[in-house]
Design a protein around this motif. Structure first.
Motif, PDB file in Angstrom:
ATOM      1  N   PHE A 121       0.508   2.599   9.629  1.00  0.00           N
ATOM      2  CA  PHE A 121       0.462   4.222  10.103  1.00  0.00           C
ATOM      3  C   PHE A 121      -1.360   4.162   9.904  1.00  0.00           C
ATOM      4  O   PHE A 121      -2.741   5.024  10.679  1.00  0.00           O
ATOM      5  CB  PHE A 121       0.234   4.833   8.642  1.00  0.00           C
ATOM      6  N   ALA A 122      -1.971   3.037   8.650  1.00  0.00           N
ATOM      7  CA  ALA A 122      -3.384   3.089   8.951  1.00  0.00           C
ATOM      8  C   ALA A 122      -4.228   2.336  10.439  1.00  0.00           C
ATOM      9  O   ALA A 122      -5.145   3.090  10.511  1.00  0.00           O
ATOM     10  CB  ALA A 122      -3.588   2.385   7.814  1.00  0.00           C
ATOM     11  N   GLU A 123      -3.840   1.491  11.114  1.00  0.00           N
ATOM     12  CA  GLU A 123      -3.818   1.710  12.482  1.00  0.00           C
ATOM     13  C   GLU A 123      -3.809   2.686  13.111  1.00  0.00           C
ATOM     14  O   GLU A 123      -4.956   2.671  14.069  1.00  0.00           O
ATOM     15  CB  GLU A 123      -2.583   0.546  12.877  1.00  0.00           C
ATOM     16  N   GLN A 124      -3.032   4.360  12.622  1.00  0.00           N
ATOM     17  CA  GLN A 124      -3.432   4.616  13.602  1.00  0.00           C
ATOM     18  C   GLN A 124      -3.874   5.787  12.985  1.00  0.00           C
ATOM     19  O   GLN A 124      -4.662   7.224  13.676  1.00  0.00           O
ATOM     20  CB  GLN A 124      -1.845   5.080  13.793  1.00  0.00           C
ATOM     21  N   GLY A 125      -5.320   5.302  12.293  1.00  0.00           N
ATOM     22  CA  GLY A 125      -6.159   6.259  11.655  1.00  0.00           C
ATOM     23  C   GLY A 125      -5.426   7.300  10.161  1.00  0.00           C
ATOM     24  O   GLY A 125      -6.169   8.153   9.304  1.00  0.00           O
ATOM     25  N   PHE A 126      -3.640   7.033   9.285  1.00  0.00           N
ATOM     26  CA  PHE A 126      -3.534   7.826   8.866  1.00  0.00           C
ATOM     27  C   PHE A 126      -3.644   6.811   7.542  1.00  0.00           C
ATOM     28  O   PHE A 126      -3.539   5.753   7.528  1.00  0.00           O
ATOM     29  CB  PHE A 126      -2.055   7.789   8.720  1.00  0.00           C
ATOM     30  N   GLN A 127      -4.153   7.139   6.220  1.00  0.00           N
ATOM     31  CA  GLN A 127      -4.269   6.474   5.383  1.00  0.00           C
ATOM     32  C   GLN A 127      -3.978   7.752   4.524  1.00  0.00           C
ATOM     33  O   GLN A 127      -4.261   8.348   3.888  1.00  0.00           O
ATOM     34  CB  GLN A 127      -6.145   6.398   4.155  1.00  0.00           C
ATOM     35  N   TYR A 128      -3.022   6.592   3.743  1.00  0.00           N
ATOM     36  CA  TYR A 128      -1.544   6.837   2.550  1.00  0.00           C
ATOM     37  C   TYR A 128      -2.224   6.698   1.731  1.00  0.00           C
ATOM     38  O   TYR A 128      -1.905   5.598   1.498  1.00  0.00           O
ATOM     39  CB  TYR A 128      -0.143   7.496   3.179  1.00  0.00           C
ATOM     40  N   GLY A 129      -2.594   7.137   0.612  1.00  0.00           N
ATOM     41  CA  GLY A 129      -2.546   6.252  -0.985  1.00  0.00           C
ATOM     42  C   GLY A 129      -1.922   6.236  -1.303  1.00  0.00           C
ATOM     43  O   GLY A 129       0.021   6.504  -1.089  1.00  0.00           O
ATOM     44  N   PRO A 130      -1.274   6.029  -2.374  1.00  0.00           N
ATOM     45  CA  PRO A 130      -0.389   5.405  -3.076  1.00  0.00           C
ATOM     46  C   PRO A 130       0.289   6.599  -3.577  1.00  0.00           C
ATOM     47  O   PRO A 130       1.781   6.622  -3.584  1.00  0.00           O
ATOM     48  CB  PRO A 130      -0.546   4.375  -4.826  1.00  0.00           C
ATOM     49  N   GLU A 131      -0.086   7.852  -4.088  1.00  0.00           N
ATOM     50  CA  GLU A 131       1.262   8.919  -3.914  1.00  0.00           C
ATOM     51  C   GLU A 131       1.807   9.292  -3.452  1.00  0.00           C
ATOM     52  O   GLU A 131       2.572  10.184  -3.407  1.00  0.00           O
ATOM     53  CB  GLU A 131       0.598  10.490  -4.635  1.00  0.00           C
ATOM     54  N   PHE A 132       1.073   9.017  -1.637  1.00  0.00           N
ATOM     55  CA  PHE A 132       1.523   9.710  -0.240  1.00  0.00           C
ATOM     56  C   PHE A 132       2.461   8.677   0.265  1.00  0.00           C
ATOM     57  O   PHE A 132       3.037   9.016   1.772  1.00  0.00           O
ATOM     58  CB  PHE A 132       0.529   9.841   0.428  1.00  0.00           C
ATOM     59  N   GLN A 133       2.248   7.534  -0.137  1.00  0.00           N
ATOM     60  CA  GLN A 133       3.209   6.209   0.338  1.00  0.00           C
ATOM     61  C   GLN A 133       4.688   6.615  -0.398  1.00  0.00           C
ATOM     62  O   GLN A 133       5.439   5.662  -1.120  1.00  0.00           O
ATOM     63  CB  GLN A 133       2.697   4.905  -0.055  1.00  0.00           C
ATOM     64  N   ARG A 134       5.813   7.045  -0.286  1.00  0.00           N
ATOM     65  CA  ARG A 134       7.229   7.748   0.068  1.00  0.00           C
ATOM     66  C   ARG A 134       8.130   6.783   0.643  1.00  0.00           C
ATOM     67  O   ARG A 134       9.077   7.240  -0.088  1.00  0.00           O
ATOM     68  CB  ARG A 134       7.439   8.973  -0.692  1.00  0.00           C
ATOM     69  N   ILE A 135       8.035   5.976   1.539  1.00  0.00           N
ATOM     70  CA  ILE A 135       8.633   5.256   3.036  1.00  0.00           C
ATOM     71  C   ILE A 135       8.761   4.442   2.132  1.00  0.00           C
ATOM     72  O   ILE A 135       8.303   3.737   1.841  1.00  0.00           O
ATOM     73  CB  ILE A 135       8.242   5.509   4.340  1.00  0.00           C
ATOM     74  N   ALA A 136      10.436   4.447   1.161  1.00  0.00           N
ATOM     75  CA  ALA A 136      11.131   3.000   0.942  1.00  0.00           C
ATOM     76  C   ALA A 136      11.215   1.717   2.007  1.00  0.00           C
ATOM     77  O   ALA A 136      10.672   0.741   2.163  1.00  0.00           O
ATOM     78  CB  ALA A 136      12.261   2.641   0.103  1.00  0.00           C
ATOM     79  N   SER A 137      12.088   2.620   2.944  1.00  0.00           N
ATOM     80  CA  SER A 137      12.001   1.671   3.901  1.00  0.00           C
ATOM     81  C   SER A 137      11.958   2.882   5.266  1.00  0.00           C
ATOM     82  O   SER A 137      13.028   4.021   5.421  1.00  0.00           O
ATOM     83  CB  SER A 137      13.498   1.176   3.916  1.00  0.00           C
ATOM     84  N   LEU A 138      12.099   1.790   6.793  1.00  0.00           N
ATOM     85  CA  LEU A 138      12.218   2.926   7.361  1.00  0.00           C
ATOM     86  C   LEU A 138      13.247   2.108   8.519  1.00  0.00           C
ATOM     87  O   LEU A 138      12.904   0.427   8.861  1.00  0.00           O
ATOM     88  CB  LEU A 138      11.025   3.193   7.909  1.00  0.00           C
ATOM     89  N   ARG A 139      13.907   2.633   9.799  1.00  0.00           N
ATOM     90  CA  ARG A 139      14.754   2.056  10.668  1.00  0.00           C
ATOM     91  C   ARG A 139      14.135   2.953  11.496  1.00  0.00           C
ATOM     92  O   ARG A 139      13.751   4.180  11.499  1.00  0.00           O
ATOM     93  CB  ARG A 139      15.782   2.037  10.442  1.00  0.00           C
ATOM     94  N   ARG A 140      13.826   2.224  12.507  1.00  0.00           N
ATOM     95  CA  ARG A 140      13.488   2.817  14.366  1.00  0.00           C
ATOM     96  C   ARG A 140      13.946   3.372  15.210  1.00  0.00           C
ATOM     97  O   ARG A 140      14.586   1.749  15.532  1.00  0.00           O
ATOM     98  CB  ARG A 140      11.826   3.011  14.281  1.00  0.00           C
TER      99      ARG A 140
END
Length: 181
Positions: A121-140
């Motif tokens: 996400f950060a590489e795409q320009g989205f900076q999510y700090g700890p409060e917004f890092q709620r995805i524990a795991s992701l499958r795509r």
């Protein structure tokens, strides 16, 4: 917690916050109930520069259930700017789509761990700090994703219909359906 939601280094009011405003407004206007936000349109981003406190108003048309979220910056020459609009309806039980999670997980073979997900996400320009890092795991998979969302212990989300950091994580999962890079 809003400072933990930035795009290209600028703090941005989260879209999920507009949803929460609409749900809270509906409850104040119509009474306690189970409401949905529909036809949601984001018109203009609300960037929050350090040291500023814009005025924010939610305007409802109670007959139509429509709403608009507006802000005005500080100062005598400020004008009201529309950021989001939509319609709030009483939610109908039969409108919930049924999702076969096992089948979805089977189609979504690419597993992305939390640290890797937020690095991408950060590489795409989205900076999510700890409060917004709620995805524990992701499958795509191909144009779809399934995420495990950490809603916390409830102490931080008390008083909200849906806490913006939790709903934003759902939006993040939608962003992840677009391959990183």
């Amino acid at each position: 917690y809003i400072a933990d939601h930035a795009v290209q280094g600028a703090v941005l009011y989260p879209g999920a916050g507009y949803v929460e405003m609409a749900l809270a407004g509906a409850e104040q206007l119509y009474g306690h109930g189970d409401y949905s936000v529909e036809k949601l349109v984001f018109h203009k981003a609300l960037f929050l520069a350090e040291g500023t406190s814009p005025k924010v108003h939610v305007v409802f048309d109670s007959a139509k259930g429509s709403f608009g979220v507006y802000s005005a910056s500080e100062g005598p020459q400020s004008s009201w700017m529309l950021h989001a609009s939509g319609v709030v309806n009483e939610r109908q039980e039969n409108r919930r789509p049924q999702v076969d999670l096992d089948a979805l997980r089977h189609r979504c073979q690419e597993k992305i761990a939390k640290p890797d997900c937020y690095a991408l996400f950060a590489e795409q320009g989205f900076q999510y700090g700890p409060e917004f890092q709620r995805i524990a795991s992701l499958r795509r998979g191909c144009a779809e994703a399934v995420a495990e969302i950490d809603a916390g212990d409830g102490s931080q989300t008390e008083g909200y219909k849906v806490h913006p950091t939790v709903l934003d994580a759902c939006f993040q999962a939608i962003i992840a359906t677009n391959p990183f890079g």
